[in-house]
Design a protein around this motif. Structure first.
Motif, PDB file in Angstrom:
ATOM      1  N   PRO A  15       0.829  -1.216   0.000  1.00  0.00           N
ATOM      2  CA  PRO A  15       0.000   0.000   0.000  1.00  0.00           C
ATOM      3  C   PRO A  15       0.860   1.261   0.000  1.00  0.00           C
ATOM      4  O   PRO A  15       1.953   1.279   0.572  1.00  0.00           O
ATOM      5  CB  PRO A  15      -0.808  -0.121   1.299  1.00  0.00           C
ATOM      6  N   GLY A  16       0.362   2.319  -0.652  1.00  0.00           N
ATOM      7  CA  GLY A  16       1.137   3.549  -0.747  1.00  0.00           C
ATOM      8  C   GLY A  16       1.056   4.415   0.488  1.00  0.00           C
ATOM      9  O   GLY A  16       1.956   5.212   0.763  1.00  0.00           O
ATOM     10  N   SER A  17       0.005   4.270   1.305  1.00  0.00           N
ATOM     11  CA  SER A  17      -0.227   5.189   2.416  1.00  0.00           C
ATOM     12  C   SER A  17       0.253   4.670   3.769  1.00  0.00           C
ATOM     13  O   SER A  17       0.151   5.352   4.770  1.00  0.00           O
ATOM     14  CB  SER A  17      -1.730   5.495   2.511  1.00  0.00           C
ATOM     15  N   GLN A  18       0.770   3.441   3.812  1.00  0.00           N
ATOM     16  CA  GLN A  18       1.268   2.883   5.073  1.00  0.00           C
ATOM     17  C   GLN A  18       2.415   1.926   4.802  1.00  0.00           C
ATOM     18  O   GLN A  18       2.696   1.583   3.656  1.00  0.00           O
ATOM     19  CB  GLN A  18       0.137   2.179   5.819  1.00  0.00           C
ATOM     20  N   LEU A  19       3.079   1.510   5.896  1.00  0.00           N
ATOM     21  CA  LEU A  19       4.256   0.652   5.757  1.00  0.00           C
ATOM     22  C   LEU A  19       3.927  -0.636   5.015  1.00  0.00           C
ATOM     23  O   LEU A  19       4.659  -1.050   4.116  1.00  0.00           O
ATOM     24  CB  LEU A  19       4.845   0.347   7.139  1.00  0.00           C
ATOM     25  N   GLY A  20       2.839  -1.277   5.378  1.00  0.00           N
ATOM     26  CA  GLY A  20       2.400  -2.475   4.654  1.00  0.00           C
ATOM     27  C   GLY A  20       3.252  -3.697   4.896  1.00  0.00           C
ATOM     28  O   GLY A  20       3.226  -4.646   4.112  1.00  0.00           O
ATOM     29  N   ILE A  21       4.016  -3.711   6.003  1.00  0.00           N
ATOM     30  CA  ILE A  21       4.859  -4.871   6.343  1.00  0.00           C
ATOM     31  C   ILE A  21       4.660  -5.171   7.823  1.00  0.00           C
ATOM     32  O   ILE A  21       4.829  -4.281   8.671  1.00  0.00           O
ATOM     33  CB  ILE A  21       6.349  -4.589   6.050  1.00  0.00           C
ATOM     34  N   ASP A  22       4.314  -6.388   8.132  1.00  0.00           N
ATOM     35  CA  ASP A  22       4.119  -6.794   9.522  1.00  0.00           C
ATOM     36  C   ASP A  22       5.469  -7.237  10.081  1.00  0.00           C
ATOM     37  O   ASP A  22       5.858  -8.405   9.965  1.00  0.00           O
ATOM     38  CB  ASP A  22       3.089  -7.927   9.594  1.00  0.00           C
ATOM     39  N   VAL A  23       6.169  -6.287  10.674  1.00  0.00           N
ATOM     40  CA  VAL A  23       7.527  -6.542  11.181  1.00  0.00           C
ATOM     41  C   VAL A  23       7.522  -7.615  12.257  1.00  0.00           C
ATOM     42  O   VAL A  23       8.450  -8.428  12.349  1.00  0.00           O
ATOM     43  CB  VAL A  23       8.143  -5.217  11.715  1.00  0.00           C
ATOM     44  N   GLU A  24       6.460  -7.647  13.078  1.00  0.00           N
ATOM     45  CA  GLU A  24       6.394  -8.600  14.202  1.00  0.00           C
ATOM     46  C   GLU A  24       6.086 -10.018  13.746  1.00  0.00           C
ATOM     47  O   GLU A  24       6.297 -10.971  14.485  1.00  0.00           O
ATOM     48  CB  GLU A  24       5.310  -8.154  15.203  1.00  0.00           C
ATOM     49  N   ARG A  25       5.567 -10.175  12.526  1.00  0.00           N
ATOM     50  CA  ARG A  25       5.190 -11.509  12.042  1.00  0.00           C
ATOM     51  C   ARG A  25       5.978 -11.863  10.781  1.00  0.00           C
ATOM     52  O   ARG A  25       5.428 -12.040   9.708  1.00  0.00           O
ATOM     53  CB  ARG A  25       3.685 -11.575  11.783  1.00  0.00           C
ATOM     54  N   GLY A  26       7.276 -11.939  10.936  1.00  0.00           N
ATOM     55  CA  GLY A  26       8.145 -12.409   9.853  1.00  0.00           C
ATOM     56  C   GLY A  26       8.184 -11.501   8.636  1.00  0.00           C
ATOM     57  O   GLY A  26       8.387 -11.973   7.514  1.00  0.00           O
ATOM     58  N   TYR A  27       7.975 -10.201   8.872  1.00  0.00           N
ATOM     59  CA  TYR A  27       8.056  -9.197   7.794  1.00  0.00           C
ATOM     60  C   TYR A  27       7.077  -9.511   6.659  1.00  0.00           C
ATOM     61  O   TYR A  27       7.361  -9.285   5.487  1.00  0.00           O
ATOM     62  CB  TYR A  27       9.484  -9.087   7.248  1.00  0.00           C
ATOM     63  N   ALA A  28       5.914 -10.050   7.048  1.00  0.00           N
ATOM     64  CA  ALA A  28       4.913 -10.434   6.041  1.00  0.00           C
ATOM     65  C   ALA A  28       4.416  -9.200   5.292  1.00  0.00           C
ATOM     66  O   ALA A  28       3.906  -8.264   5.913  1.00  0.00           O
ATOM     67  CB  ALA A  28       3.742 -11.131   6.719  1.00  0.00           C
ATOM     68  N   PRO A  29       4.552  -9.186   3.961  1.00  0.00           N
ATOM     69  CA  PRO A  29       4.067  -8.045   3.185  1.00  0.00           C
ATOM     70  C   PRO A  29       2.545  -8.091   3.056  1.00  0.00           C
ATOM     71  O   PRO A  29       1.964  -9.168   2.915  1.00  0.00           O
ATOM     72  CB  PRO A  29       4.731  -8.232   1.811  1.00  0.00           C
ATOM     73  N   GLN A  30       1.912  -6.938   3.118  1.00  0.00           N
ATOM     74  CA  GLN A  30       0.454  -6.858   3.007  1.00  0.00           C
ATOM     75  C   GLN A  30       0.112  -6.289   1.628  1.00  0.00           C
ATOM     76  O   GLN A  30      -0.089  -5.085   1.466  1.00  0.00           O
ATOM     77  CB  GLN A  30      -0.097  -5.981   4.144  1.00  0.00           C
ATOM     78  N   TYR A  31       0.092  -7.174   0.643  1.00  0.00           N
ATOM     79  CA  TYR A  31      -0.115  -6.741  -0.737  1.00  0.00           C
ATOM     80  C   TYR A  31      -1.573  -6.372  -0.991  1.00  0.00           C
ATOM     81  O   TYR A  31      -2.489  -7.021  -0.462  1.00  0.00           O
ATOM     82  CB  TYR A  31       0.295  -7.850  -1.707  1.00  0.00           C
TER      83      TYR A  31
END
Length: 696
Positions: free
Chosen positions: A37-53
């Motif tokens: 996403p363009g408006s937020q980090l979009g990566i769950d750092v706490e859960r294995g750097y899972a990208p939120q596509y």
């Protein structure tokens, strides 16, 4: 029911559709279909750097059409570009369309020709997870750095800034080079040259002072030393004391890879890296050629590999034989060792014409502009790489005069070989050699002229796009596919500007670089960045886990960022104003350069008392041939440079030709450059007609 083939661009879809024929539907994804996403980090750092596509905004209708077409098809084949980005697009398409990511539904085309498409379709495979994970790791890393560092810069400096894993290193290299130039102390030296000829000959050749007659090299550091040598040479005989004849072989440069194509197009054609890749993409995806139809003219243009197929070599040799004869063909297949190619990248060939028999002259009947120029460059480089070596007969001469030694060297071409077609351009000025006349040992020479010239050592040159790309590549920073967008980014951010094709840091660029050096030293460290690239390459080759690779970087980066926030808790960094010689006509202060929404402008430093501002205009050499006013550098809507009178619209003078500092000896008006480096200086004043070659 038909098979659905999904590619990235409509141009590629059009070309491939022609080769596949009935039974296939070809659609374009228009590049990436999903992203962070363009408006937020979009990566769950706490859960294995899972990208939120998420699906890219504006592509909802296209996604719907692709899903509908996939449902109505017997099968779906993913035919996106054969690189990391292409693999990622295929992975996202598979997930979006509900396809099995382990199924053999991935096809790649090294060239968009009948043969290339047929071969690709005959060898489907599953999506390369390692290749996708390498792209995913790079995307996640770049997002973490960009989204964490950019807000920090906004708070501490100003909005609209950015930092990045590769862009910050590129800025550092440019700033460091500028510091070298500023710190450089020129040192004086003198060249002493003798113009000589053999007895009974009028043909002159040059020999340069070397040192003592005993062979000891001696530098001439000032005029006093120069005058002493000239005085000691008065009346002395110049005699050939040693003569060495030999041969040397010149080997052609290998075919292009992405980085060398960008460098050579910059040197020879003046193309930016972005312009080069845009034209190369068009040549790869397919153009309409008279008598051939729509076809891809070159192999895939994002590659680190120097490998060339046997079929292409055979085709090149057949063409060379027909055009120049068998003696111009290299007898064995040339093989070149790739510097950085991983196993995945080496799946591609070097950049070459897909059909070597299709000459630039033939192609230029159907295409023009950038694509035609770049095709000629790629075709010439590839054909030359399969031609025979050039052979030179060399001569090195030592000449004694009194207690001193002069040296001269030259060559004659015994066989031109590949140079009959192409020679690689260089960034450095090469010492020009000319043929020497026939000479014999102990022969006395006639001195025609003896001269001394004062010189000063020169600072290193600013980077051009070509030399910066070369530096990044040699240091293992980034990858060839990233060089064009990185250079565009640092210029768009205002960190770097082009000055006569050279890259110079701005005041803002220096300020940001200094901040990065102090607070984030590893991000701008060349060796650290190169090691990071190697770690990412290990992910691509399947030798490292992408999550662990990202984590090992992020843990230290996160600590550094928190420390930087603490270090600069109550600090706002001011970007110094860049003072100019332009005087404010309202209050008399020297105006400064400011940057606003629409770029740079001049402003009075007395703001808010004095609110005077004005546009920045750059003057060229020479004077307007119509009214004598200043000639200003202007830019057309498409960005092309032209030259116009400062008194426009009162004076309507304008021209595409660059003015020079030289005046016409006939009428005294400014001379203009026509025809590039090998062109002429021309007087464009009506009725004059004076012209002279440009001095090299």
């Amino acid at each position: 029911m038909s098979k659905l083939v999904i590619v990235e661009s409509p141009a590629k879809a059009k070309t491939i559709r022609k080769y596949l024929g009935d039974g296939y539907e070809v659609m374009a994804s228009m590049g990436h279909i999903r992203d962070l996403p363009g408006s937020q980090l979009g990566i769950d750092v706490e859960r294995g750097y899972a990208p939120q596509y998420i699906s890219i905004k504006g592509k909802e209708k296209l996604v719907k059409e692709l899903k509908s077409a996939a449902k109505q098809s017997d099968s779906v084949l993913l035919a996106t570009d054969p690189d990391r980005e292409g693999e990622a697009i295929s992975w996202h398409l598979a997930n979006l369309l509900g396809l099995d990511v382990d199924a053999e539904n991935r096809v790649t085309f090294g060239e968009i020709t009948k043969k290339g498409v047929t071969d690709g379709m005959a060898h489907p495979r599953s999506i390369d997870k390692d290749l996708f994970n390498a792209q995913q790791a790079r995307r996640v890393l770049d997002r973490l750095v960009g989204y964490k560092l950019s807000p920090f810069l906004w708070r501490k400096v100003r909005r609209g800034l950015s930092a990045g894993r590769v862009q910050s290193v590129a800025v550092r290299l440019i700033v460091d080079r500028e510091k070298e130039i500023e710190a450089f102390q020129p040192e004086e030296y003198w060249n002493i040259d003798a113009q000589l000829s053999a007895q009974g000959s009028t043909k002159k050749f040059a020999a340069r002072f070397y040192g003592t007659a005993a062979g000891e090299k001696r530098a001439v550091l000032n005029q006093e030393q120069s005058d002493e040598i000239l005085a000691n040479l008065e009346g002395k005989e110049f005699v050939v004391s040693a003569l060495t004849n030999g041969t040397r072989k010149k080997v052609p440069a290998p075919p292009f890879i992405t980085s060398t194509l960008q460098q050579e197009a910059s040197r020879r054609l003046g193309f930016t890296a972005t312009r080069t890749m845009r034209a190369a993409q068009t040549l790869y995806e397919g153009v309409d050629i008279a008598g051939v139809g729509t076809t891809g003219l070159i192999t895939y243009m994002r590659t680190d590999s120097l490998r060339v197929s046997d079929e292409a070599v055979t085709a090149a040799k057949e063409f060379i034989t027909g055009e120049w004869g068998e003696k111009y063909v290299n007898k064995t297949k040339r093989t070149y060792k790739s510097k950085n190619a991983t196993a995945a990248q080496d799946a591609h060939e070097a950049i070459r014409p897909s059909n070597p028999a299709l000459t630039p002259a033939e192609v230029e009947k159907s295409i023009s502009g950038d694509t035609a120029k770049l095709y000629r460059l790629i075709w010439s480089r590839f054909i030359a790489s399969q031609m025979a070596d050039a052979l030179h007969n060399t001569m090195a001469v030592e000449i004694t005069a009194g207690e001193y030694l002069f040296k001269a060297s030259g060559y004659t071409v015994a066989f031109d070989g590949y140079t009959a077609l192409y020679e690689e351009a260089t960034d450095e000025k090469e010492k020009k050699e000319t043929a020497l006349p026939p000479l014999e040992k102990d022969a006395k020479l006639k001195l025609r002229d003896l001269s001394a010239e004062q010189k000063f050592t020169q600072p290193p040159s600013r980077y051009t796009e070509a030399t910066l790309i070369k530096e990044l590549e040699e240091n293992g920073i980034g990858r060839p596919s990233t060089y064009a967008p990185i250079i565009t980014t640092v210029i768009d951010r205002g960190y770097v500007e082009r000055d006569a094709k050279k890259l110079a840091p701005t005041v803002l660029g220096r300020t940001i670089n200094e901040l990065m050096m102090e607070q984030f030293p590893s991000i701008v460290d060349v060796h650290f960045s190169a090691q990071m690239e190697k770690n990412l390459d290990k992910v691509e080759s399947g030798d490292a886990d992408w999550v662990s690779t990202v984590d090992s970087f992020y843990q230290d980066f996160d600590k550094t960022l928190k420390q930087a926030e603490e270090n600069l808790k109550d600090t706002k960094i001011k970007v110094p104003d860049e003072e100019t010689d332009e005087v404010c006509e309202v209050c008399g202060r020297k105006m400064v350069i400011k940057t606003g929404r629409y770029g740079k402008f001049l402003a009075c430093p007395g703001f808010p008392e004095c609110k005077n501002t004005k546009r920045i205009v750059k003057s060229a050499d020479g004077e307007c041939p119509l009214c004598g006013g200043r000639i200003l550098i202007r830019h057309s809507k498409k960005g092309r440079i032209y030259y116009g009178c400062e008194k426009n619209p009162t004076c309507g003078f304008m021209t595409w030709d660059e003015p020079s500092a030289e005046k016409c000896p006939k009428c005294g008006k400014t001379l203009f450059k026509k025809g590039g480096k090998n062109g002429n200086l021309v007087c464009i004043t009506e009725g004059c007609g004076y012209t002279t070659p440009i001095k090299k």
